[in-house]
Write an enzyme that holds these catalytic residues in place. Structure first.
Site, PDB file in Angstrom:
ATOM      1  N   ARG A  15     -12.801  27.865  64.370  1.00  0.00           N
ATOM      2  CA  ARG A  15     -11.643  27.245  63.742  1.00  0.00           C
ATOM      3  C   ARG A  15     -10.358  27.738  64.408  1.00  0.00           C
ATOM      4  NH1 ARG A  15     -12.942  28.989  57.654  1.00  0.00           N
ATOM      5  NH2 ARG A  15     -13.730  30.792  58.827  1.00  0.00           N
ATOM      6  N   LYS A  75      -8.986  33.735  60.201  1.00  0.00           N
ATOM      7  CA  LYS A  75      -9.651  34.963  59.737  1.00  0.00           C
ATOM      8  C   LYS A  75      -8.744  36.171  59.938  1.00  0.00           C
ATOM      9  CE  LYS A  75     -13.177  35.231  58.259  1.00  0.00           C
ATOM     10  NZ  LYS A  75     -13.532  35.139  56.825  1.00  0.00           N
ATOM     11  N   TYR A  94      -6.625  34.350  55.992  1.00  0.00           N
ATOM     12  CA  TYR A  94      -7.588  34.944  55.058  1.00  0.00           C
ATOM     13  C   TYR A  94      -7.734  36.420  55.425  1.00  0.00           C
ATOM     14  CZ  TYR A  94      -9.110  30.234  53.691  1.00  0.00           C
ATOM     15  OH  TYR A  94      -9.154  28.942  53.221  1.00  0.00           O
ATOM     16  N   HIS A  96      -9.124  39.084  52.740  1.00  0.00           N
ATOM     17  CA  HIS A  96     -10.221  39.705  51.985  1.00  0.00           C
ATOM     18  C   HIS A  96     -10.189  41.225  52.143  1.00  0.00           C
ATOM     19  CE1 HIS A  96     -11.932  35.751  51.135  1.00  0.00           C
ATOM     20  NE2 HIS A  96     -11.812  35.461  52.422  1.00  0.00           N
ATOM     21  N   GLU A 118      -6.379  33.637  50.326  1.00  0.00           N
ATOM     22  CA  GLU A 118      -7.326  33.647  49.200  1.00  0.00           C
ATOM     23  C   GLU A 118      -6.732  34.084  47.877  1.00  0.00           C
ATOM     24  OE1 GLU A 118      -7.799  37.741  51.099  1.00  0.00           O
ATOM     25  OE2 GLU A 118      -7.513  35.684  51.802  1.00  0.00           O
ATOM     26  N   ASP A 270     -17.642  37.703  52.036  1.00  0.00           N
ATOM     27  CA  ASP A 270     -16.291  38.105  52.418  1.00  0.00           C
ATOM     28  C   ASP A 270     -15.692  39.104  51.429  1.00  0.00           C
ATOM     29  OD1 ASP A 270     -15.545  37.034  54.863  1.00  0.00           O
ATOM     30  OD2 ASP A 270     -15.124  35.073  54.016  1.00  0.00           O
TER      31      ASP A 270
END
Length: 367
Positions: A15, A75, A94, A96, A118, A270
């Site tokens: 991505r 990410k 993201y 996490h 998130e 995740d």
């Protein structure tokens, strides 16, 4: 503002943080966008597409980080990127954090502004920037689970939909949120018998209202989980606690109650996973086996379908990116309660309590 789109370097992450259409909107608003060369290739977007949309192509990831006020990614930064992050630089991706102490400490040290997709949260509790990837991952969980149930890759040898005269496979889904509902839709569409469990009765009522009769609901408790894992072929972990580690609903000891070749797909990986034996895997090496139970724990499942995923992600992130670029993070977050909840680490301080709690640290208020 200058916005950088680096190439994702996590294993098999195809991505990219923004489509050419997103770049066009930013440049139309007089912002400068730097895109690392070949960053979009994996998603089917090429350097020429970005240039035509108004972006400047830079050769290296180092140049992108050094040139940008805001970095937009998919990410979390990995170890090779830690030193590239600058003080006061906005990172929108993201993260996490609760599942990685090393990443958390690195971003604290960087003194950057870390806004996590998130944890951006609407008034109704929904997570607008996590939802599209949860939809993708929920649907993929059944797609991957069905594949790994095949005998040549150590599964039970079960066809989820069955055939005339043979009962369908059984799917157990833990969590009736976005992941769980999307997984249930896919499994039901294949003709599998589906049990979906949650502790929220309103969610279970919603599932009952929208799903066909071969999708059944059950209150989630350790006793009920222990009973169901004995005769279900595919187990999907889809439990999410916002910004925090996922609860461990299935222990290592419970694997012995499952039939050999049972498949677990832990979409919550995740956030540490909701299965005790979960450990992150990659698309390159997606599974491992413990006690004859196949575990699929790929930490970036939507990366396997990058064209769909990148489009879905940019659809929801672009309005926030435009606001951040137009008004700066302080003004934007102050006026936008949803985005304010996305602030995780600010200038070296943790400002999202669930992250601090995950490591037993004290949270410091935003200055």
């Amino acid at each position: 503002m200058t916005i950088g789109i680096p190439k994702e370097i996590k294993n098999n992450e195809n991505r990219v943080g923004m489509t050419p259409a997103g770049v066009f909107e930013l440049t139309k608003n007089a912002h400068t966008v730097f895109v690392q060369s070949t960053a979009g290739n994996g998603s089917g977007f090429f350097d020429e597409d970005y240039q035509n949309a108004g972006a400047t192509i830079l050769d290296t990831i180092e140049e992108v980080y050094a040139s940008s006020d805001m970095i937009v990614k998919v990410k979390e930064p990995i170890k090779q990127e830690y030193a590239l992050v600058k003080p006061s630089q906005i990172l929108f991706t993201y993260f996490h954090f609760a599942s990685s102490e090393a990443l958390t400490k690195a971003m604290i040290k960087s003194k950057a502004i870390c806004i996590a997709y998130e944890t951006v949260e609407n008034k109704d509790g929904s997570l607008p920037l996590l939802t599209p990837m949860s939809e993708v991952a929920g649907r993929m969980a059944i797609q991957q689970g069905a594949k790994y149930l095949e005998k040549p890759i150590k599964g039970r040898g079960v066809l989820l939909g069955g055939v005339p005269g043979v009962p369908p496979g059984k799917v157990l889904i833990l969590g009736a949120g976005v992941v769980g509902i999307q997984a249930a839709k896919m499994a039901a569409g294949l003709g599998a018998h589906v049990t979906i469990m949650d502790i929220d009765m309103n969610r279970l009522r919603h599932v009952n209202d929208i799903m066909p009769n071969h999708v059944v609901t059950e209150f989630s408790s350790e006793f009920n989980i222990r009973q169901r894992i004995k005769n279900h072929d595919l187990i999907v972990g889809g439990v999410l606690l916002k910004g925090a580690k996922a609860p461990k609903l299935i222990t290592k000891e419970m694997l012995k109650d499952m039939r050999p070749g049972t498949v677990i797909v832990d979409v919550a990986v995740d956030q540490g996973g909701c299965i005790e034996t979960t450990k992150p895997t990659t698309h390159e090496d997606p599974t491992f086996i413990i006690d004859d139970v196949v575990h699929y724990c790929v930490a970036n499942m939507p990366g396997a379908v990058p064209y769909t995923s990148t489009l879905a992600l940019t659809n929801v992130t672009l309005p926030y990116i435009l606001k951040l670029a137009n008004n700066g993070w302080q003004e934007t977050c102050a006026s936008n309660p949803s985005l304010y909840k996305g602030l995780n680490i600010v200038n070296g301080k943790i400002v999202y309590k669930e992250i601090a709690e995950a490591f037993g640290w004290n949270i410091e208020a935003i200055a």
